[in-house]
Motif scaffolding. Structure first.
Motif: not given
Length: 602
Positions: A530-531, A535-536, A541-543, A554-555
């Motif tokens: 994730v660049p 926002s992660i 959600k989008k990708e 896992d955050k």
């Protein structure tokens, strides 16, 4: 500063023929350079001492029984050579030829007459190991006679250190090609050194007019980067015309190159003690607290540093843990917290370790800071996943805003490799408009080089002065165009997350673990980078979720990564040919071959 290498070819060719004329059947082909290279250096030193020979002998005779250490007198302008070395033997190479019968014993006397700093050079060449073969095969006279031939013009008054470095590298390249040996290093063409010196010194031109500055190359080779960078800065006819004092420091772990470098430092009246022998990574030869204003180097890449790892006292084979402050640095984890991290690249490629070493030798910005130019292959840009040491090194460089610019060079610029290479420019005293930014310059296309009339090994292209000027103008303008792109430091950073999907039974139902959570299916596990600017949750959600609605990550187990995908930023899409064009070509071919099959059959 430009070097016309074509004028040196007759001398190189003549030296090259010495091997076939004198050494053939006396030495193996892979031993030729053990004779030719030290003889070339010794003849060069011999010529430098020729004019003061009588003065040195007179001083030595007068004071040898009165003073224990004559070095000061024998190197003085009035009583000695006016150089940092001398020879107290009654012989010169030419005088050795006057007594063929005793030439072997006289040659040993001649070698023994050199000062200690030259003895070190002779030792690193392991030249005395060859003398027994010289004597037993009777080639000593022929060998010395060849090197005293006027065609071998090696006088330092006529052949500069820059030219000498080129000659040595060309000879070594030829020896390696003849024996199918890998050179193990990439000698730097002089026009690349010229570009590097311009980009290191010109941005601080006004700040180096007076004072004292230290220049360093941790992989010194023949010393060309050191001597030519000083020449560029101090040349009264050049762009800078500095009147400052520049001290040259270098270290080299290959005996023959160390000996070559040290010999040219002697001839340039530089301090030979500032050139050290040994591996920079594990046997650093200078005071650990010594810092340098300028550093220029072309470190070995794709070359093992396993021996250094062992010498540096590491932990287990699985986890390298070097106790050395050069390689233990604070970098941020995914929470943004600084953690002391051991940054050690793969054992089969130590190029980024030299980068870390140089970063540790930068002067404090309060003392003027430092500027670095270093040549690397593509591996330094992107090798190593998030959490790896290579990624961590890039992270440290970028998060500390040390990277100023990377320039992609044309392929086929080096003598023994055709791979893609890059110049990295780093500093801890960025100008205001460059802070937080990195400039990428693509100088790999035909607009930036000229094809050579005759290849030199793998070197097929070269920079002309106008190419160097164009590249440095792009650097100074700091503007975006077809060949120059500008990025924020964080554009190269990303968070690596592991995407999980639920494990399901034969009925398609999720398998729940003891904590009442879906069990992750290892076969469906995936990685997403994730660049850093994104926002992660939004990215996920989008990708991800549109393609795997019940996926999660896992955050608490994310990793930080940095890479510089240079080619991606300069990629130019070439549209596929249309179907109509393809059909038209097919029809054209059919018309051209109409009746051909009939003729063949008949």
């Amino acid at each position: 500063m430009s070097l016309n290498t074509q004028t040196l070819q007759p001398i190189i060719n003549f030296i090259w023929t010495v091997a076939d004329d004198v050494l053939i059947n006396k030495f193996l082909e892979n031993q030729y350079q053990d004779v030719i290279l030290p003889m070339t250096v010794l003849r060069r030193l011999d010529l430098a001492l020729e004019a003061t020979k009588d003065n040195v002998l007179k001083t030595h005779e007068a004071f040898r029984d009165k003073i224990d250490n004559l070095s000061g007198l024998l190197t003085s302008e009035q009583h000695g050579t006016g150089l940092a070395f001398y020879n107290t033997s009654q012989f010169t190479m030419k005088k050795l030829l006057a007594d063929p019968k005793n030439i072997d014993s006289n040659f040993l006397d001649y070698l023994n007459g050199f000062s200690e700093n030259v003895q070190d050079i002779i030792s690193k060449f392991k030249f005395r190991n060859q003398l027994e073969t010289f004597e037993s095969t009777g080639i000593t006279f022929s060998l010395i006679e060849k090197f005293c031939n006027p065609k071998v013009e090696l006088s330092p008054d006529k052949i500069s250190p820059m030219a000498m470095g080129y000659m040595f590298e060309d000879l070594i390249r030829r020896f390696n090609e003849k024996t199918n040996a890998a050179a193990g290093r990439h000698f730097t063409p002089r026009e690349i050194i010229e570009l590097m010196t311009h980009l290191v010194y010109l941005p601080v031109k006004d700040k180096i007019q007076q004072g004292t500055f230290l220049v360093y190359d941790p992989c010194a080779g023949s010393g060309a980067m050191l001597t030519q960078s000083k020449l560029f800065a101090t040349n009264p006819e050049g762009e800078i015309k500095s009147k400052a004092t520049f001290h040259l420091y270098g270290q080299e772990n290959t005996g023959e190159m160390y000996a070559t470098c040290k010999s040219d430092m002697l001839l340039k009246n530089e301090d030979p003690d500032k050139i050290k022998f040994g591996s920079t990574l594990s046997e650093y030869g200078f005071d650990p607290d010594l810092k340098f204003n300028f550093m220029l180097t072309n470190p070995p890449y794709g070359t093992t540093w396993k021996q250094d790892i062992e010498n540096l006292n590491v932990g287990t084979a699985k986890k390298i843990s070097i106790v050395d402050k050069r390689f233990n640095l604070p970098i941020k984890n995914f929470k943004g917290e600084l953690e002391e991290t051991c940054l050690t690249s793969r054992s089969n490629d130590g190029q980024l370790m030299f980068m870390l070493h140089m970063l540790s030798k930068m002067k404090d910005p309060k003392d003027g800071g430092s500027r670095i130019a270093s040549v690397h292959n593509g591996s330094a840009l992107f090798t190593g996943d998030a959490g790896s040491s290579e990624s961590g090194i890039r992270q440290y460089i970028l998060e500390n805003d040390l990277l100023e610019c990377i320039i992609q060079l044309p392929n086929d610029m080096f003598y023994n490799t055709g791979i893609t290479t890059y110049i990295w420019l780093l500093t801890n005293v960025k100008e205001a408009h460059r802070k937080g930014k990195v400039q990428l310059i693509n100088a790999s296309s035909e607009e930036f080089y000229q094809r050579m009339r005759k290849n030199l090994g793998d070197k097929r292209v070269q920079f002309n002065p106008e190419h160097i000027q164009t590249i440095q103008e792009m650097y100074f303008s700091f503007e975006e165009n077809e060949y120059s792109k500008i990025f924020d430091n964080e554009d190269f950073g990303f968070f690596q997350i592991t995407v999980h999907q639920p494990e399901k039974d034969e009925n398609g139902e999720k398998i729940i673990d003891s904590k009442d959570k879906p069990r992750s299916d290892s076969s469906l596990r995936d990685i997403e980078n994730v660049p850093m600017k994104d926002s992660i949750p939004e990215y996920f959600k989008k990708e991800v979720l549109p393609f795997a609605p019940d996926a999660w990550y896992d955050k608490t187990k994310m990793k930080v990564g940095y890479e510089i995908p240079f080619s991606k930023y300069f990629y130019q899409y070439e549209p596929l040919r249309s179907l109509d064009d393809i059909a038209s070509d097919i029809l054209q071919l059919e018309s051209e071959t109409d009746g051909l099959l009939k003729e063949i059959v008949e």
